[in-house]
Enzyme design. Structure first.
Site, PDB file in Angstrom:
ATOM      1  N   HIS A 104       0.802  -1.215   0.000  1.00  0.00           N
ATOM      2  CA  HIS A 104       0.000   0.000   0.000  1.00  0.00           C
ATOM      3  C   HIS A 104       0.837   1.269   0.000  1.00  0.00           C
ATOM      4  O   HIS A 104       0.393   2.306  -0.515  1.00  0.00           O
ATOM      5  CB  HIS A 104      -0.958  -0.004   1.194  1.00  0.00           C
ATOM      6  N   ARG A 129      -3.229 -28.071   4.734  1.00  0.00           N
ATOM      7  CA  ARG A 129      -2.270 -27.216   5.433  1.00  0.00           C
ATOM      8  C   ARG A 129      -2.598 -25.759   5.149  1.00  0.00           C
ATOM      9  O   ARG A 129      -2.644 -25.347   3.996  1.00  0.00           O
ATOM     10  CB  ARG A 129      -0.841 -27.531   4.992  1.00  0.00           C
ATOM     11  N   HIS A 184       3.939 -17.170   8.084  1.00  0.00           N
ATOM     12  CA  HIS A 184       4.338 -17.214   6.677  1.00  0.00           C
ATOM     13  C   HIS A 184       4.595 -15.781   6.191  1.00  0.00           C
ATOM     14  O   HIS A 184       3.837 -15.225   5.410  1.00  0.00           O
ATOM     15  CB  HIS A 184       3.256 -17.897   5.840  1.00  0.00           C
ATOM     16  N   ASN A 213       7.609 -20.619   8.097  1.00  0.00           N
ATOM     17  CA  ASN A 213       7.802 -21.043   6.719  1.00  0.00           C
ATOM     18  C   ASN A 213       8.905 -20.226   6.054  1.00  0.00           C
ATOM     19  O   ASN A 213       8.831 -19.005   5.989  1.00  0.00           O
ATOM     20  CB  ASN A 213       6.506 -20.874   5.919  1.00  0.00           C
ATOM     21  N   GLU A 214       9.950 -20.910   5.601  1.00  0.00           N
ATOM     22  CA  GLU A 214      11.054 -20.326   4.848  1.00  0.00           C
ATOM     23  C   GLU A 214      11.775 -19.188   5.570  1.00  0.00           C
ATOM     24  O   GLU A 214      11.747 -18.028   5.141  1.00  0.00           O
ATOM     25  CB  GLU A 214      10.571 -19.864   3.469  1.00  0.00           C
ATOM     26  N   ASN A 225      10.981 -26.933   1.645  1.00  0.00           N
ATOM     27  CA  ASN A 225      10.444 -26.510   0.359  1.00  0.00           C
ATOM     28  C   ASN A 225      11.545 -26.586  -0.695  1.00  0.00           C
ATOM     29  O   ASN A 225      12.686 -26.222  -0.428  1.00  0.00           O
ATOM     30  CB  ASN A 225       9.926 -25.070   0.428  1.00  0.00           C
ATOM     31  N   TYR A 262      12.158 -26.219  -5.196  1.00  0.00           N
ATOM     32  CA  TYR A 262      11.645 -26.032  -6.547  1.00  0.00           C
ATOM     33  C   TYR A 262      12.684 -26.295  -7.633  1.00  0.00           C
ATOM     34  O   TYR A 262      12.332 -26.703  -8.733  1.00  0.00           O
ATOM     35  CB  TYR A 262      11.140 -24.592  -6.718  1.00  0.00           C
ATOM     36  N   GLU A 298       6.652 -27.832   0.038  1.00  0.00           N
ATOM     37  CA  GLU A 298       6.319 -27.068  -1.180  1.00  0.00           C
ATOM     38  C   GLU A 298       7.099 -27.618  -2.355  1.00  0.00           C
ATOM     39  O   GLU A 298       8.295 -27.899  -2.249  1.00  0.00           O
ATOM     40  CB  GLU A 298       6.652 -25.575  -1.046  1.00  0.00           C
TER      41      GLU A 298
END
Length: 477
Positions: free
Chosen positions: A40, A78, A123, A167-168, A308, A310, A376
């Site tokens: 924003h 989850r 997260h 998370n991460e 996670n 990728y 992930e």
């Protein structure tokens, strides 16, 4: 390599499908968090100019999304809780009862559909008030997180038996160091390593709180979800490159795994960062040191190894390629094999299925083959319904996982697909689509349409070749 997905293999591990949702509207008492503040105040930083004000609107459409999961034969779901929806400022002395009630409704809806909830506590969405206090570079944040975790255990622990604390943490730390994610600070390596240090302590405090106060009655399991690439030697026959790849993996994944499984940062990481700090003339190492009490707090603070993954990269200590990325902290160059394909919209997402198999073997060897939960894994494209590249990606990574289980004896208990729904992907906005289900962001109703990959994944489950438990992750930030 044989295609195990087409063989008569009964796969006894969990497959997870994830849906991600970012809600930054102040709905039902939710407070402002660091992503609300960023999108924003600096909308120009989001690649496509979009925001998460509504995103896929799972806040209002959660029953429809749970039904999509149920139709996919989901057994687990989850989802992540928005800290600022539970406590608008992040401080637990003032709670938002409507926010607490919302998650109770979601949990109960899942249970009524015979779906087991798995909760991620954090997260990336720190309440803005806590960021104004310094955020994750302020040591007191670990105590704020512990008290937040206590509230979640009290309100939801009677029904929730699987928890991810954070998370991460690697990506969270980048937001303090290199102007990459909210809070979009440029504190360089000092912020990078300090925020990571405090995140690990926060995880340890939440884990010990649960073990001491709640586990005997609630009987749940807790972990921290660690992200990162896997690194392979550019020259597989070069001892220097082999050693460099090992160093890179310790800097990427050992950074957060080693304290949990072995009690401190990887020795090679300590050696290199202490040396670099001394060369730069700092009065102390930019990699903080755990106290003895902190080592005891963090060591062993995981009931399963959650991570996670990728993509994969090649590394070498010496490179003549001007396009190689150089990691100055650990002294290695990063590149990709020219034969590897790329996602059409996510240039960082380069499919290397065998990289996942090698990572699973690495975790097995490094940490005595703990229960491994891939929290992930997925593929980003432009949102087309006929998403053949995603199907190919998933098939390759599922096969790699199967080989790691059946040929390498890796103790894999879960596999997570990111994601069920197209969603707001942080700095990329809605430009990159990861969903098995298409979301029409131009429609106020956020119409959902299953893609080809949804049918593919459902067929994988219905084929009877796998004994699967399916889970959806939904992230309410």
């Amino acid at each position: 390599m044989s295609n195990l997905l087409t063989s008569n293999v009964n796969l006894a591990f969990t497959i997870i499908v994830i849906s991600f949702y970012s809600a930054v509207l102040k709905i039902k008492g939710k407070g402002e968090n660091i992503w609300d503040h960023l999108v924003h105040t600096h909308p120009e930083l989001i690649n496509d100019g979009s925001n998460g004000n509504i995103a896929c609107d799972s806040y209002h459409k959660y029953k429809e999304d749970v039904e999509l999961a149920k139709n996919l034969n989901v057994k687990f779901y989850r989802f992540s809780i928005s800290w600022a929806r539970i406590a608008p400022s992040g401080v637990m002395n003032v709670l938002n009862e409507k926010g607490i009630a919302y998650y109770n409704s979601l949990i109960n809806e899942l249970i009524n559909k015979n779906i087991t909830p798995i909760i991620t506590m954090y997260h990336w969405d720190l309440p803005q008030y806590l960021q104004d206090l310094g955020g994750w570079v302020n040591p007191i944040m670990s105590d704020y997180f512990k008290e937040y975790a206590r509230v979640l255990f009290i309100h939801y622990g009677d029904r929730v038996k699987w928890w991810i604390t954070i998370n991460e943490p690697l990506q969270i730390s980048r937001g303090y160091a290199f102007s990459t994610y909210a809070p979009y600070l440029s504190l360089n390596n000092t912020g990078y390593y300090l925020s990571a240090h405090i995140l690990l302590i926060a995880h340890g405090k939440a884990y010990r709180l649960y073990k001491e106060m709640f586990k005997s009655t609630q009987q749940g399991k807790i972990s921290i979800s660690i992200s990162g690439l896997f690194f392979l030697p550019k020259n597989a026959e070069s001892l220097d490159d082999i050693n460099t790849a090992e160093r890179a993996n310790q800097f990427e994944r050992g950074w957060f795994s080693h304290p949990v499984y072995k009690g401190d940062y990887p020795p090679i990481m300590r050696q290199w960062i202490d040396k670099k700090s001394k060369e730069e003339g700092t009065l102390w190492s930019i990699l903080p040191t755990f106290t003895e009490d902190e080592i005891k707090l963090i060591k062993g603070a995981a009931d399963f190894y959650a991570f996670n993954h990728y993509s994969t990269r090649l590394v070498t200590q010496q490179s003549g390629d001007p396009n190689s990325y150089y990691n100055s902290n650990a002294g290695y160059y990063v590149s990709v094999d020219k034969s590897w394909s790329k996602s059409c919209v996510a240039s960082w997402l380069i499919p290397v299925p065998d990289g996942l198999r090698q990572l699973l073997i690495w975790i097995k060897n490094e940490y005595s083959n703990p229960p491994m939960f891939i929290t992930e894994n997925g593929y980003g494209d432009s949102g087309q319904l006929d998403d053949l590249d995603r199907i190919s990606y998933l098939q390759g990574y599922l096969n790699a996982t199967l080989h790691a289980i059946h040929e390498d004896n890796c103790n894999v208990i879960g596999f997570t697909v990111w994601s069920l729904l197209d969603n707001f992907e942080w700095m990329d906005g809605i430009r990159i689509r990861f969903g098995l289900v298409k979301v029409d962001f131009n429609d106020p109703n956020r119409t959902r349409t299953p893609k080809g990959s949804y049918a593919f994944f459902k067929n994988v489950i219905l084929s009877g070749l796998m004994n699967v438990l399916i889970c959806i992750l939904y992230n309410d930030v």
